[in-house]
Enzyme design. Structure first.
Site, PDB file in Angstrom:
ATOM      1  N   GLU A 199      42.558  48.691  58.157  1.00 31.07           N
ATOM      2  CA  GLU A 199      41.918  47.871  57.274  1.00 31.07           C
ATOM      3  C   GLU A 199      42.944  46.859  56.875  1.00 31.07           C
ATOM      4  OE1 GLU A 199      38.345  50.750  55.608  1.00 31.07           O
ATOM      5  OE2 GLU A 199      39.897  49.998  54.405  1.00 31.07           O
ATOM      6  N   HIS A 319      35.356  41.531  46.510  1.00 31.69           N
ATOM      7  CA  HIS A 319      35.276  41.815  48.008  1.00 31.69           C
ATOM      8  C   HIS A 319      34.986  40.874  48.797  1.00 31.69           C
ATOM      9  CE1 HIS A 319      34.619  43.893  51.666  1.00 31.69           C
ATOM     10  NE2 HIS A 319      35.101  45.106  51.157  1.00 31.69           N
ATOM     11  N   ARG A 374      42.660  41.486  50.741  1.00 27.32           N
ATOM     12  CA  ARG A 374      41.432  41.120  50.373  1.00 27.32           C
ATOM     13  C   ARG A 374      41.394  39.707  49.123  1.00 27.32           C
ATOM     14  NH1 ARG A 374      38.409  46.520  48.693  1.00 27.32           N
ATOM     15  NH2 ARG A 374      38.151  47.626  50.691  1.00 27.32           N
ATOM     16  N   HIS A 435      34.130  43.424  43.172  1.00 30.68           N
ATOM     17  CA  HIS A 435      34.138  44.690  43.626  1.00 30.68           C
ATOM     18  C   HIS A 435      34.811  45.790  42.994  1.00 30.68           C
ATOM     19  CE1 HIS A 435      33.838  47.600  47.268  1.00 30.68           C
ATOM     20  NE2 HIS A 435      35.248  47.435  47.284  1.00 30.68           N
ATOM     21  N   ARG A 470      44.291  45.591  44.834  1.00 32.33           N
ATOM     22  CA  ARG A 470      44.300  46.784  45.436  1.00 32.33           C
ATOM     23  C   ARG A 470      44.243  46.797  46.947  1.00 32.33           C
ATOM     24  NH1 ARG A 470      39.924  50.145  47.409  1.00 32.33           N
ATOM     25  NH2 ARG A 470      38.495  48.512  46.491  1.00 32.33           N
TER      26      ARG A 470
END
Length: 654
Positions: A199, A319, A374, A435, A470
């Site tokens: 990811e 997100h 992100r 998110h 994060r």
């Protein structure tokens, strides 16, 4: 005047001192509540926080001040006691939240005592259940803990605490193996080994997953184990109102929690020797969030009212890819309570982002393109939408083989197909949505807080792992690691507290009991519910407009002022209609928690005069090395005058 947070006497080692006239001290007044915001200098998170937050045995002076019934009666764990107008229950451990952190912790401490798991809705309704992508862990020979540490710190804009990161990345693989031993089933490759996805922000394939429903599988395995454990008692539809606290000298001590049974409208009090807060985040301070409806910041707000230290609330992760309903061929018949998440793994598996002119735009913003962290992707999408005056962008995975898409993302494919979209052929309309809260209740390396007997794990906690942003799939990992790390200190605290909780009656009278608004007629209650719904939507609108992906000082100050006025208007309406400060109802209590969390986010954002990670402000667009420090907030309780910042039962124990 100087205010000092007590350090305790453990393995952590510093004091947070706030002095008037010091350049690094900021004080903000938010709706009558003063927040001292301290950016701690020379901070090593784990070396400093652990001493500040060290759990201690309750002192003899506190014990001697208790009624004799609290010192002499035989202990009776798990007994239900009907006292006055409610119910009181006694447990060794109270766990607030039924996500991965709460359940994993409950299963361990249940070996040492009785456990109450208190959950706001059904046990499975948690952020864990909605986590699609997976859990990151070093399980491949070509990967390394050092690489995982480096990826985490880079994604966190170098605000992470390195010791915390190293602990989580090192212990993570064992936590995954424990889940597998408990019956969690993850995807395997043709070679029989775990299939590891990649990811954004990760340099290696290290995401353990169960298709695109990983959280659901973990939740299933943990819930099954909980159901089979006779020492764990699940309390569904119990909304946590406030932590029960007392003062022992300079220390605040937690003794459990008041709850509202939302099915019976009965206030239920849980007295516990140890309390774990694992209640998730606060996504619903924004109008569009991937979080389930239960994520209204209850744990963070309760902890703040209980005078726990709060940290890094300015770092709200949006997100980048939630399903944009407006772009679907068939529109949903009603507004969703929470946005449908399109997992990070779609981009990790080769998904490409386009604007509505089918122009790929991510390479214009970052050399990592769709695999950038992100915060970068969310800001890039936000910029495209504003420049082009469009409402969504497109995420295309259709160039991959059909069988591979359906195998990796069956849940997403099925959801989109309901609305006429075949993701094996068509791009997916997406838009950023709130998110994850990277900030929360400040915790040490064992999940301890500055409130004695109170531990935190999961999204409600701020451990130093995530820093300013994060890294994808590190949240479930953090929850698993800290749920386990909190076990032994909790057991130790439980053993040292055994003489304090031997009563079967006295504790009911130590704190004023909240009451349901039965004295108000139905029309008044209906009006309050209607106004509260409007106020909630207005607060969410303020947060999205002024405290979103891109911020400015003027907009933050406008948000602060508008939230203050909105809260005052709402409180005035309630109390003029006969609502009492001790009254509780689900919607009203959620609203006070949303106000509390929104103010914490705004105050923290105003205190950070740089752009770092998830906090981007046009007034301070650059990252400043001198400001690479966490934001620390604790309340001045004497000035907390709003309903959202004051415990309902606030009164001395002796």
């Amino acid at each position: 005047m100087t205010t000092v947070l007590p350090t305790g006497s453990g393995k952590f080692g510093y004091k947070v001192t706030l002095s008037k006239g010091k350049g690094w001290r900021k004080s903000y007044s938010v709706s009558g509540a003063a927040f001292n915001i301290c950016i701690q200098k020379e901070l090593s998170w784990s070396c400093s926080v652990s001493k500040l937050l060290q759990t201690q045995t309750c002192s003899s002076s506190f014990h001697s001040a208790l009624p004799k019934t609290l010192r002499s009666r035989p202990q009776r764990n798990g007994i239900t006691l009907c006292l006055g107008n409610g119910t009181t229950r006694f447990f060794d451990f109270a766990v607030i939240g039924s996500g991965v952190a709460g359940l994993r912790y409950a299963l361990e401490v249940a070996k040492h005592g009785s456990v109450a798991v208190i959950t706001k809705a059904e046990p499975h309704e948690s952020n864990t259940n909605y986590a699609q992508g997976g859990v990151s862990a070093v399980l491949c020979p070509s990967d390394s803990v050092e690489s995982h540490v480096r990826d985490t710190i880079i994604a966190g804009a170098y605000l992470c605490d390195e010791e915390t990161v190293r602990v989580v990345c090192t212990e993570g693989p064992d936590r995954i193996r424990e889940l597998i031993a408990m019956g969690a089933s993850f995807d395997h490759g043709e070679d029989g080994n775990l299939h590891l996805a990649r990811e954004g922000g990760h340099s290696h394939h290290r995401i353990v997953h169960a298709a695109d429903m990983t959280g659901r599988e973990i939740e299933r395995a943990l819930l099954q184990a909980v159901v089979n454990d006779p020492n764990i008692h699940m309390f569904e539809h119990h909304f946590a109102i406030d932590l029960l606290t007392s003062q022992d000298g300079e220390d605040t001590v937690c003794h459990g929690v008041d709850t509202l049974n939302t099915e019976t409208q009965e206030v239920v009090r849980f007295i516990s020797k140890v309390t774990l807060l694992a209640s998730g985040g606060a996504g619903h301070i924004y109008p569009s969030t991937t979080n389930p409806p239960v994520a209204t910041g209850d744990g963070i707000a309760m902890a703040h009212r209980a005078e726990a230290v709060i940290s890094n609330m300015e770092f709200v992760q949006f997100h980048p890819t939630a399903l944009a309903d407006e772009g679907l061929p068939v529109k949903p018949s009603r507004r969703r309570e929470n946005a449908f998440l399109i997992t990070e793994a779609v981009r990790g598996d080769g998904g490409i982002l386009y604007n509505l002119s089918m122009e790929r735009f991510m390479p214009l913003y970052d050399k990592r393109a769709e695999l950038a962290p992100r915060d970068v992707v969310a800001r890039s999408i936000d910029d495209q939408l504003k420049k082009r005056n469009e409402k969504y962008v497109l995420l295309d995975i259709s160039h991959k083989p059909r069988e591979e898409i359906l195998s990796h993302f069956p849940n997403i494919a099925a959801e989109c197909l309901q609305y006429g979209l075949d993701i094996t052929r068509d791009p997916i309309p997406v838009v950023p949505a709130a998110h994850y809260m990277c900030g929360g209740v400040r915790a040490g390396l064992e999940g301890e807080t500055n409130v004695k007997g109170l531990y935190v794990a999961g999204e409600v906690a701020c451990t130093g792992l995530h820093g300013a942003n994060r890294l994808a799939s590190n949240s479930l990992l953090e929850a698993l690691v800290f749920a386990r790390r909190a076990v032994q200190p909790s057991i130790n605290h439980m053993a040292s507290s055994s003489d304090i909780f031997q009563a079967i009656d006295g504790p009911s009278n130590l704190w004023a009991r909240p009451v349901v608004p039965s004295s108000l007629n139905g029309n008044v209650v209906g009006d309050i519910l209607r106004i509260t719904g409007r106020v909630r939507r207005e607060l969410q609108s303020i947060m999205w407009e002024y405290v979103g992906i891109v911020r400015s000082t003027t907009r933050l100050e406008n948000a602060e002022q508008r939230i203050r006025e909105l809260e005052a208007e709402w409180e005035t309406y309630l109390f003029e209609r006969g609502w009492e400060p001790t009254m509780v109802g689900l919607e009203a209590c959620e609203m006070r928690n949303l106000f509390c969390c929104a103010k914490l986010v705004v105050s923290s954002a105003l205190a950070r005069h740089e752009s770092r990670g998830l906090h981007y402000t046009v007034d301070f667009p650059h990252l400043e090395e001198s400001k690479r420090l966490p934001t620390i907030i604790f309340p001045c309780s004497s000035l907390d005058t709003t309903w959202s910042n004051r415990q309902l039962h606030r009164q001395p124990i002796c």
